[in-house]
Scaffold this motif. Structure first.
Motif, mmCIF file in Angstrom:
data_model
loop_
_atom_site.group_PDB
_atom_site.id
_atom_site.type_symbol
_atom_site.label_atom_id
_atom_site.label_comp_id
_atom_site.label_asym_id
_atom_site.label_seq_id
_atom_site.Cartn_x
_atom_site.Cartn_y
_atom_site.Cartn_z
ATOM 1 N N ARG A 37 40.941 41.096 46.330
ATOM 2 C CA ARG A 37 41.917 42.114 46.710
ATOM 3 C C ARG A 37 42.671 41.750 47.990
ATOM 4 N NH1 ARG A 37 40.088 46.701 43.885
ATOM 5 N NH2 ARG A 37 39.674 45.895 41.790
ATOM 6 N N GLU A 41 38.721 37.935 50.460
ATOM 7 C CA GLU A 41 38.024 37.970 49.172
ATOM 8 C C GLU A 41 38.458 36.805 48.277
ATOM 9 O OE1 GLU A 41 36.988 42.727 48.660
ATOM 10 O OE2 GLU A 41 38.461 41.782 47.338
ATOM 11 N N GLY A 186 27.973 41.802 47.487
ATOM 12 C CA GLY A 186 28.849 42.892 47.906
ATOM 13 C C GLY A 186 29.736 43.378 46.774
ATOM 14 N N GLU A 187 30.895 43.926 47.161
ATOM 15 C CA GLU A 187 31.798 44.551 46.190
ATOM 16 C C GLU A 187 32.347 43.541 45.183
ATOM 17 O OE1 GLU A 187 33.934 47.073 43.975
ATOM 18 O OE2 GLU A 187 32.335 47.519 45.411
ATOM 19 N N HIS A 190 29.954 43.198 42.251
ATOM 20 C CA HIS A 190 29.996 44.320 41.313
ATOM 21 C C HIS A 190 31.297 44.325 40.492
ATOM 22 C CE1 HIS A 190 26.376 45.632 43.207
ATOM 23 N NE2 HIS A 190 26.959 45.889 44.368
ATOM 24 N N ARG A 191 32.378 43.948 41.160
ATOM 25 C CA ARG A 191 33.668 43.878 40.460
ATOM 26 C C ARG A 191 33.609 42.811 39.359
ATOM 27 N NH1 ARG A 191 37.615 42.803 44.885
ATOM 28 N NH2 ARG A 191 36.764 44.708 45.787
ATOM 29 N N SER A 325 29.508 35.793 50.866
ATOM 30 C CA SER A 325 30.142 37.109 50.899
ATOM 31 C C SER A 325 31.304 37.084 51.876
ATOM 32 C CB SER A 325 29.129 38.177 51.306
ATOM 33 O OG SER A 325 28.714 37.960 52.643
#
Length: 342
Positions: A37, A41, A186-187, A190-191, A325
């Protein structure tokens, strides 16, 4: 076993290894803009394949070289008939490699966005065109009595080959998303899990359709069995991904790609490039092969060199096995407005 058969198996192994290993870094490349995003990232995503992507590409060089040396007639017909798609793949791989190297050379967002686009396109084009190329090899192409390809570029864009291209593209996306979930935290992790679950269903539908079509036209009992195992592996990968067991999910997606190409090579043998004009003009492991002396020399060279390459690559993956991460990515200083506008 005859040396021509041995080298057909070796070349099949090299291509399968290439698609299993480069398949996930093609997938990660295509997902850079979707799962990342912001810049940090996207750098996490690129760093997951940073230490291994160029080593993965060695497999295609070795596969091409082995095809040239062991089956020169196959190599000549393949590279002359598929000249344009193979040229597009080569250009895409070069652009992708340059993008990995140059993306971090300047801090401006516009500079990085352009190289990100190159990474995405440079990953998507080979993922699609390799499937189209192998779909045409399996379906058969216009080859005359002299072993020469007599069709045009449009002949390669048939429904079976295009379906094969969509299958490799969606499988590599699934493989890449599972690899991102395995290598990150982290996110992003999961994404990637959620994306793998969605694209995996599409990959399963397309892959089953392709496998059924292939086996109905060229299948053998062995290729039907291997195709069924590939479908089971993909289901297992999606279940493991849903349970958060990314290691098993990655093994499952890798096995799916490997088994699918095993089924393809099983259905192809003993041909290496069938003719759609006359089966008598097929290129086979016999009429496309080099001399027995050449194959003996190659066998000794492969017996010595292959274990060394495998050990080195395994060591690379073991060294860079830890998750990464966003916290491990340093924040770059802001770019002054006058500099960013250049």
């Amino acid at each position: 076993m005859e040396l021509t058969t041995v080298w057909f198996i070796v070349i099949a192994f090299l291509w399968i290894g290439y698609f299993v290993l480069e398949g996930f870094d093609f997938g990660v490349g295509m997902l850079v803009g979707l799962l990342g995003r912001d810049d940090r990232e996207r750098r996490v995503l690129i760093n997951t394949i940073g230490p291994v992507w160029d080593g993965n590409e060695v497999w295609v060089l070795v596969a091409g070289g082995a095809t040239f040396a062991a089956f020169p007639e196959w190599y000549a017909t393949l590279f002359s008939g598929f000249y344009l798609p193979l040229l597009l793949i080569l250009v895409a791989l070069i652009i992708r490699g340059v993008a990995f190297e140059y993306r971090g050379k300047r801090p401006e967002a516009r500079w990085k966005a352009r190289w990100d686009a190159c990474i995405i396109i440079g990953s998507a084009v080979p993922a699609l065109l390799w499937g189209v190329a192998f779909g045409n090899i399996l379906r058969g192409v216009p080859i005359n009595a002299d072993g020469e390809y007599v069709g045009g570029f449009v002949n390669l864009l048939n429904p079976f080959a295009l379906l094969a291209g969509v299958a490799t593209c969606t499988l590599f996306l699934t493989h890449g998303a599972v690899f991102v979930a395995l290598k990150t935290d982290g996110e992003i992790r999961h994404r990637a899990n959620r994306f793998a679950a969605r694209i995996g269903l599409a990959a399963a539908a397309v892959t089953v359709a392709l496998a059924v079509w292939l086996n109905l036209t060229e299948g053998t009992p062995v290729s039907w069995l291997v195709s069924a195992l590939a479908a089971m592996s993909l289901v297992g990968a999606l279940v493991a991904n849903r349970l958060g067991r990314e290691g098993w999910a990655f093994i499952g997606s890798a096995a799916t790609i490997a088994l699918l190409f095993v089924a393809a090579f099983v259905s192809l043998f003993p041909d290496v490039m069938p003719s759609s004009l006359d089966p008598a003009w097929n290129l086979t492991t016999t009429n496309a092969a080099s001399t027995p002396y050449t194959l003996r020399i190659m066998t000794w060279a492969a017996a010595v060199g292959t274990p060394v390459v495998l050990v080195y690559q395994a060591w690379t993956y073991w060294t860079f096995r830890k998750r990464i991460s966003v916290a491990a990515i340093p924040v770059e200083p802001a770019v002054p407005a006058e500099t960013a506008g250049r």
